[in-house]
Design an enzyme around this catalytic site. Structure first.
Site, short mmCIF file in Angstrom:
data_model
loop_
_atom_site.label_atom_id
_atom_site.label_comp_id
_atom_site.label_asym_id
_atom_site.label_seq_id
_atom_site.Cartn_x
_atom_site.Cartn_y
_atom_site.Cartn_z
N PRO A 186 5.90 1.84 5.64
CG PRO A 186 3.96 3.06 6.11
CD PRO A 186 4.99 2.81 5.04
CE1 TYR B 128 -5.76 0.17 11.46
CE2 TYR B 128 -4.49 0.69 9.49
CZ TYR B 128 -4.85 -0.19 10.49
OH TYR B 128 -4.31 -1.46 10.52
NE ARG C 89 1.54 3.60 2.63
CZ ARG C 89 1.86 2.31 2.71
NH1 ARG C 89 1.42 1.58 3.71
NH2 ARG C 89 2.64 1.76 1.81
CB ALA D 5 0.67 2.57 11.79
N GLY E 32 7.69 -2.94 0.86
CA GLY E 32 7.24 -3.50 2.13
C GLY E 32 7.85 -4.87 2.39
NE ARG E 33 3.45 -7.95 1.25
CZ ARG E 33 2.35 -8.25 0.54
NH1 ARG E 33 1.66 -9.33 0.83
NH2 ARG E 33 1.96 -7.47 -0.45
C1 LIG Z 1 3.99 -6.68 8.59
C2 LIG Z 1 3.28 -5.53 7.89
C3 LIG Z 1 2.93 -4.42 8.62
C4 LIG Z 1 2.31 -3.33 7.99
N1 LIG Z 1 2.06 -2.19 8.70
C5 LIG Z 1 1.65 -1.08 8.06
C6 LIG Z 1 1.63 0.17 8.71
O1 LIG Z 1 2.05 0.32 9.87
N2 LIG Z 1 1.16 1.24 8.02
C7 LIG Z 1 0.75 1.15 6.71
O2 LIG Z 1 0.33 2.14 6.13
N3 LIG Z 1 0.84 -0.02 6.05
C8 LIG Z 1 1.30 -1.11 6.68
N4 LIG Z 1 1.47 -2.27 5.98
C9 LIG Z 1 1.30 -2.25 4.51
C10 LIG Z 1 2.65 -2.01 3.82
O3 LIG Z 1 3.16 -0.73 4.14
C11 LIG Z 1 2.52 -2.12 2.29
O4 LIG Z 1 1.67 -1.11 1.82
C12 LIG Z 1 1.98 -3.47 1.86
O5 LIG Z 1 2.65 -4.53 2.53
C13 LIG Z 1 2.11 -3.66 0.35
O6 LIG Z 1 3.44 -3.50 -0.07
P1 LIG Z 1 4.42 -4.78 -0.30
O7 LIG Z 1 3.75 -5.66 -1.32
O8 LIG Z 1 5.69 -4.15 -0.81
O9 LIG Z 1 4.57 -5.48 0.99
C14 LIG Z 1 2.03 -3.38 6.60
C15 LIG Z 1 2.37 -4.55 5.88
C16 LIG Z 1 3.00 -5.60 6.50
C17 LIG Z 1 3.42 -6.80 5.68
#
Ligand SMILES: Cc1cc2nc3c(=O)[nH]c(=O)nc-3n(C[C@H](O)[C@H](O)[C@H](O)COP(=O)(O)O)c2cc1C
Length: 371
Positions: A28, A190, A238, A64, A335-336
């Site tokens: 997410p 949160y 989560r 979220a 994610g990213r």
């Molecule tokens: C732009 C952005 C928005 C995010 N929004 C949320 C979110 O809405 N809910 C959540 O649990 N984590 C959120 N995260 C965290 C990601 O879900 C993820 O756990 C985190 O980026 C690490 O994973 P990655 O290295 O693959 O990006 C967000 C991350 C990014 C980069």
């Protein structure tokens, strides 16, 4: 045979659960793109989530989403608390389904980390004042979670009931919108995480103090959501499995509460993140840095029917495959790397030699890989 591109079934309280086409999920990620500041998803969200579905992921987890207006992280975050917000989610689900992906929704309440500016270039940081479209926030206590955030109002019993009912109502709306999976957001500092951690929960009533008391809100929310969410649909959570602070929330406490939620309230999926609650904690950020936490949960919950997904700087296909083959997790949330390449899963399927004309690649795009 690739593990990442083998199907996985998320179980449900009743029925067969949900079988996903592979083990690459989209994590997410807030888009701060509800331009009307009304919690309603826009055309941005349609193309954004649609591109992940077209890009081969099996489960697209929508960002979220506030269960109440004051539960949103920013004024431009999504909600699911009235008819317009619900109807907009239904369009996202239809888009994902049309492209062969399952649709998941992360429902949450931002608590004292609500009413913040969007994390987008050009925006300020900190709390959006009420005069600029922000709102008064709520938390376990009246102390700000992070420096620079406004002090919240400590939730009283009535406020806690409103939160629990908000989660249950959001679950009913998510079902009507067509979502296949629901994920309760108990991570990243949160509201629920604020109650779980001794760093932020210094209440002296039945919601604070002992671990039993600090986990009460999460247990009550999960029970209400499980009741409202159809028994044949999987329910996940989560977690931040650690605060990265010796005095904070731990992976052992995480394993204990997830076991309780699985045994008593039908949780069948846990996505293992960390941190986000306090500023200044020393996080060993690096490739796959949260995978050891996923492994601890995979081992601690091995006797239960709970799928564990790892997340955090898992960016290349071999790395993802290794995590799964070595039994450290059952699935990977991306994610990213997915923002950088919404077709990450299709590309990974090619790299791992798992792609076929009818699996993991949209037929219209097949010739990009083999012409
Ligand atoms: C732009 C952005 C928005 C995010 N929004 C949320 C979110 O809405 N809910 C959540 O649990 N984590 C959120 N995260 C965290 C990601 O879900 C993820 O756990 C985190 O980026 C690490 O994973 P990655 O290295 O693959 O990006 C967000 C991350 C990014 C980069």
């Amino acid at each position: 045979m690739s593990k990442l591109f083998s199907p996985i079934t998320l179980s449900a309280a009743e029925g067969t659960g949900l079988t996903l086409r592979n083990r690459a999920f989209v994590a997410p990620m807030c888009q701060y793109s509800a331009d009307g500041e009304d919690g309603v998803a826009t055309s941005w969200h349609l193309q954004h989530y649609g591109s992940f579905a077209a890009g081969g992921f099996s489960l697209v987890v929508v960002e979220a989403t506030g269960v109440l207006p004051e539960g949103r992280i920013s004024p431009r975050c999504l909600g699911i608390y009235d008819e317009p917000t619900e109807a907009a989610h239904a369009r996202i689900v239809e888009m994902a389904h049309g492209l062969g992906a399952a649709a998941g929704l992360q429902i949450g309440h931002a608590g004292g980390k609500g009413s913040t500016y969007p994390t987008l270039p050009g925006f300020d940081a900190g709390t959006v004042p009420v005069s600029e479209g922000g709102w008064a926030t709520f938390g376990p206590t009246d102390k700000a979670v992070f420096p620079g955030l406004a002090d919240p109002i400590a939730l009283d019993r009535e406020g806690i009931e409103r939160v629990i009912e908000g989660f249950a109502d959001a679950a009913r709306r998510a079902d009507r919108a067509g979502y296949d999976v629901l994920q309760i957001h108990a991570a990243h500092g949160y509201l629920i995480h604020q109650f779980l951690s001794p760093l932020t929960n210094t209440r002296t009533d039945e919601y604070g103090g002992s671990e039993e008391n600090r986990t009460r809100l999460l247990r009550e929310v999960t029970a209400a959501v499980r009741e409202a969410w159809p028994a044949h649909k999987p329910l996940g959570i989560r977690v931040s499995a650690t605060d990265w602070d010796e005095a904070g929330w731990t992976v052992q406490a995480t394993a204990t509460i997830v076991r309780t939620l699985a045994e008593d309230h039908g949780i069948t999926w846990v996505d293992v993140s960390s941190g986000g609650l306090v500023a200044g904690s020393k996080i060993p950020v690096g490739p796959g840095y949260q995978v050891p936490l996923a492994l601890e949960l995979t081992q601690a919950l091995a006797d239960l029917d709970v799928a564990v997904s790892a997340v955090g700087l898992v960016a290349n296909p071999d790395q993802a495959e290794t995590i799964l083959v070595t039994g450290q997790a059952h699935a990977i949330s991306i994610g990213r790397a997915a923002l950088g390449n919404p077709h990450w899963a299709s590309a990974a399927a090619v790299a791992l030699r798992a792609a076929t004309p009818d699996a993991h690649i949209q037929p219209q795009y097949w010739r990009a890989h083999w012409s």
